[in-house]
Design an enzyme around this catalytic site. Structure first.
Site, PDB file in Angstrom:
ATOM      1  N   TRP A  40       5.309  -1.042   4.031  1.00  0.00           N
ATOM      2  CA  TRP A  40       6.220  -0.715   3.173  1.00  0.00           C
ATOM      3  C   TRP A  40       6.575  -1.150   1.708  1.00  0.00           C
ATOM      4  CZ3 TRP A  40      11.063  -3.495   0.929  1.00  0.00           C
ATOM      5  CH2 TRP A  40      12.087  -2.899   0.829  1.00  0.00           C
ATOM      6  N   HIS A  41       6.397  -2.770   1.964  1.00  0.00           N
ATOM      7  CA  HIS A  41       5.795  -3.635   0.748  1.00  0.00           C
ATOM      8  C   HIS A  41       5.025  -3.164  -0.123  1.00  0.00           C
ATOM      9  CE1 HIS A  41       8.782  -6.560   3.315  1.00  0.00           C
ATOM     10  NE2 HIS A  41       8.995  -6.438   1.965  1.00  0.00           N
ATOM     11  N   GLY A  42       4.287  -2.670   0.277  1.00  0.00           N
ATOM     12  CA  GLY A  42       2.770  -2.088  -0.966  1.00  0.00           C
ATOM     13  C   GLY A  42       2.030  -1.765  -0.218  1.00  0.00           C
ATOM     14  N   PHE A  62       9.055  -2.368  -5.333  1.00  0.00           N
ATOM     15  CA  PHE A  62       8.898  -2.210  -3.970  1.00  0.00           C
ATOM     16  C   PHE A  62      10.130  -0.524  -3.967  1.00  0.00           C
ATOM     17  CE2 PHE A  62       6.450  -5.074  -3.160  1.00  0.00           C
ATOM     18  CZ  PHE A  62       6.833  -6.361  -2.757  1.00  0.00           C
TER      19      PHE A  62
END
Lengths: 482, 313
Positions: free
Chosen positions: A331-333, A482
């Protein structure tokens, strides 16, 4: 438009004045929602107006999707519509955030097995806050499908919830059943809440502009690609610790500012941090760090997976946690380092699962002088070390750069340590002491317990002085990307 | 809401008063703190510093002119009021600033210029913008900062805002005001003795091979020369030696030199060209292609003084 800039201040003053004008339209809350919606779209478009149609389009899609799901509740059609909602949200997120990464990774894989291919990446601009507003929309459609809430028939209120500008850049990810009812009412100015909001904004600014930005200088200087090889082991360990404090101060600082702005508008947003660096174990850490994301993942990923794997007992729990944190990581990257970061945290739960301590709630015990008892202090330190190690995976652009950093930890045990700026460490100590003392309050600068206005104002002035003395860099939030 | 706004306004008033106080402390403190280019700026505003021969300019003024040689050759008291990356509008502002603090003016003002001085760049876009901030209380500097200096009204008029982000300046200002530390003088009468050891890479190289002669900068130099003459000062224009590697890179430097020639004729003042002197081919005289080292400064200044004496200007 970063939240800690003069531009945002001017923008917000206008919003604040318009928001509290005594204008009452036919529908309750409509005027205030219109003000918030227009200002949120302005805020979003200020970053890149080309992405505004995407935000509006997807808001419209989910608005009608929510109504359609509700009308067909408890039928297969509702299931299909909800699945459509999930595919739409994940698809949009996947396209903007992960497509190029997938192309590059696929190309690398083909080349690794001997196929010489040349795949071109697309020129994709990632809309700001996409991870946050997509998750809000997913949450909305899922909650309706579960029968936990009614679909909104107020498009303005719904669109405001999706695009709410204070939390657009870096969260928190507010739930629709908490936000939408607030947006459905006319909100009167709340003096006590607004005062708390101002204090929270000030504390957030201190953490971001004084602490995080000061530490960033030390961390960035030592982790620059051409510098890593010359950093000795002890200095590298300090850098790793400093980065943990930096990212905590940066992210929680932004959250505090966002929540504080919400309070000025008499809107209560989700708490996002609850002193995570005092966590006793990794579960406790995730109950305190980026709480809105953790609870979102728990409700929509972990619990359903746990149920699905319930027959596998502890293995099932571990599998559910691993998938949960893998998703948290990515989800962060779009990068393998994020995936590994997620899996790493998943693995940290193994001892808890095996020992059976997974479901128990940790509570810090203190001695007579108010400090944590030795065993709890030891647990906090251990948790901090595990979290710091993981933060290096998070920060490293590639696996090889992470390996390089770790190699330096063991490379050269010279006693010549570079501490960077002494003031950075003093700020860390100051911040942690303040947070420890105030750990039962929502945030450290919640001075509602101090009756003397003179003392409170002196504290505000000291905090402002630190912001003035140490701030001034280019405003940038780590979680903004993000 | 009324109570909330009253509290906010009261706090902001307190903050403003304290900010003004702290701004005064930092500004006054910096006016006493010797650091790098501020030395010359502090002495420029000192009524007890009354040189009879002044050199104005940017980095070339600081590096390439030896006050000891000037004093010895002309039996005078000289001073170099130069600073790195200053532009022509800055020199005009500094002359106005000098007049604010002095009743007696120098007999001669040597204006050192090169091919880049007629190419526009606001001070803020250059590296050394903070050298002007401590002088912001003075009108000529304030006006310069707002016009050609690249500062906006918020930065110039809001107390403390202009120091936001300049940690070292804040620290130096507080220390200078309290007298705890006042920095260290590194220069003699504004001259920085750069070391021997030529390195091409250290030079501030141009972005491309052409310079653009800006008419407003020509007007600015003309205004400065006029101002000096009106004040009873004898101006001198000089282009100091430049390393041949740098000169060879610029295709149309002569465009600038022709302007200086023209202005010198217009005002009846000497224009002394050393940018193509034989000294320019001797890298042992240079620290970078743009700056003479301290030996080169002495050699060049001696040559310059001999030329000036012969001119009987």
């Amino acid at each position: 438009m970063a939240i800690n800039t003069i531009t945002f201040l001017l923008f917000f003053v206008v919003v604040f004045i318009l928001y509290y004008l005594p204008i009452r339209l036919k529908k309750e809350g409509l005027w205030q929602n219109l003000v918030l919606l227009v200002s949120s779209y302005f805020f979003f478009g200020y970053a890149d107006w080309r992405m505004l149609p995407l935000l509006i389009g997807i808001t419209v899609a989910y608005y009608f999707l929510g109504i359609a799901i509700e009308k067909r509740l408890d039928t297969k059609a509702a299931d299909r519509l909800m699945a459509l909602g999930v595919v739409l949200g994940v698809g949009v997120l996947g396209y903007f955030k992960y497509l190029n990464f997938c192309i590059v990774s696929f190309s690398d894989l083909l080349q690794a097995i001997g196929f010489n291919v040349s795949l071109h990446t697309l020129k994709i601009i990632m809309p700001i806050g996409i991870s946050f507003f997509i998750f809000r929309l997913l949450s909305y459609s899922i909650e309706i499908h579960r029968g936990m809430m009614n679909a909104s028939r107020d498009f303005v209120g719904f669109a405001t919830y999706v695009a709410f500008f204070p939390s657009m850049l870096s969260g928190p990810i507010d739930r629709p059943n908490i936000m939408l009812p607030q947006l459905a009412k006319n909100k009167q100015f709340d003096n006590a809440l607004a005062t708390t909001g101002m204090r929270q904004i000030l504390w957030g600014m201190f953490k971001k502009m004084a602490v995080a930005d000061t530490l960033a200088v030390f961390v960035d200087a030592n982790l620059a690609a051409d510098q890593i090889g010359s950093v000795n082991s002890l200095t590298m360990i300090l850098v790793i610790f400093a980065y943990t404090f930096q990212i905590y101060a940066d992210f929680s600082g932004y959250s505090d500012m966002a929540i504080g702005v919400g309070k000025l508008l008499n809107i209560k947003m989700a708490t996002n941090f609850r002193y995570p660096l005092f966590a006793l174990n990794i579960q406790d850490f995730w109950n305190r760090w980026h709480i809105s994301l953790t609870s979102w993942m728990q409700d929509y990923v972990f619990l359903p997976l746990s149920f699905m794997f319930r027959g596998w007992k502890k293995w099932g729990t571990f599998l559910a946690i691993s998938i949960n944190f893998l998703i948290v990581g990515i989800w962060h990257g779009a990068g393998w380092n994020y995936a590994i970061y997620g899996l790493y945290h998943g693995c940290l739960f193994i001892p808890l699962i095996i020992s059976g301590g997974f479901t128990s709630n940790a509570a810090i015990r203190t001695n007579q002088i108010g400090l944590p008892v030795l065993s709890d202090a030891w647990k906090m330190l251990l948790t901090f070390l595990c979290v710091s190690f993981g933060m290096m995976i998070f920060r490293s652009a590639t696996i090889s750069s992470f390996a390089e950093i770790m190699a330096q930890v063991g490379a050269s045990w010279s006693t010549k340590i570079d501490f960077g700026s002494a003031i950075g460490w003093l700020l860390i100590i100051g911040m942690m002491v303040a947070e420890w003392i105030q750990r039962k309050r929502e945030f450290a600068l919640d001075l509602s317990g101090i009756k003397s206005r003179i003392i409170r104002w002196c504290i505000y002035l000291i905090v402002l002085f630190f912001i003035f003395y140490l701030g001034g860099g280019e405003p940038h939030f780590i979680y903004q990307v993000f | 809401m009324k109570q909330f706004l009253i509290k906010i306004v009261a706090f902001l008033i307190l903050l403003l008063v304290l900010s003004i106080g702290l701004d005064i402390v930092i500004t006054k403190g910096l006016q006493r703190f010797y650091e790098y280019d501020t030395e010359a700026m502090i002495d420029l505003r000192n009524p007890n510093v009354n040189p009879d021969f002044v050199v104005l300019g940017s980095c070339q003024a600081v590096c390439s002119y030896s006050p000891e040689v000037i004093d010895s050759a002309l039996h005078t008291d000289s001073y170099i009021f130069g600073a790195y990356n200053l532009t022509l509008p800055a020199h005009l502002a500094l002359w106005e600033e000098y007049k604010l603090y002095h009743t007696k003016y120098p007999s001669y003002v040597l204006m050192t210029v090169d091919y880049s001085d007629l190419h526009y760049a606001p001070l803020k876009a250059t590296v050394m913008e903070k050298q002007f901030i401590p002088m912001v209380y003075d009108k000529p500097i304030r006006e310069y900062m707002l016009s050609d200096g690249g500062y906006n009204a918020l930065e110039v008029y809001t107390p403390l805002y202009r120091y936001f982000g300049y940690h070292q300046s804040i620290k130096n200002g507080i220390m200078g005001f309290s007298g705890v530390r006042t920095g260290r003088r590194d220069r003699y009468k504004g001259h920085e003795k750069t070391s021997i050891g030529y390195e091409f890479a250290r030079a501030d190289l141009p972005d491309d091979n052409y310079i653009v002669v800006e008419p407003e900068l020509v007007n600015c130099l003309s205004a400065l020369l006029n101002e000096l003459q009106v004040s009873g000062v004898k101006p001198i224009l000089v282009t100091a030696p430049l390393g041949y590697e740098l000169s060879d890179m610029i295709n149309n430097a002569e465009d600038a030199y022709r302007v200086y020639d023209s202005l010198a004729n217009q005002y009846g003042i000497p224009y002394l060209r050393f940018h193509d002197h034989t000294i320019c081919r001797d890298t042992a005289m240079f620290n970078t292609p743009a700056h003479l080292n301290y030996i080169g400064a002495e050699v060049f200044t001696k040559l310059l003084m001999d030329t000036l004496i012969k001119l009987q200007y």
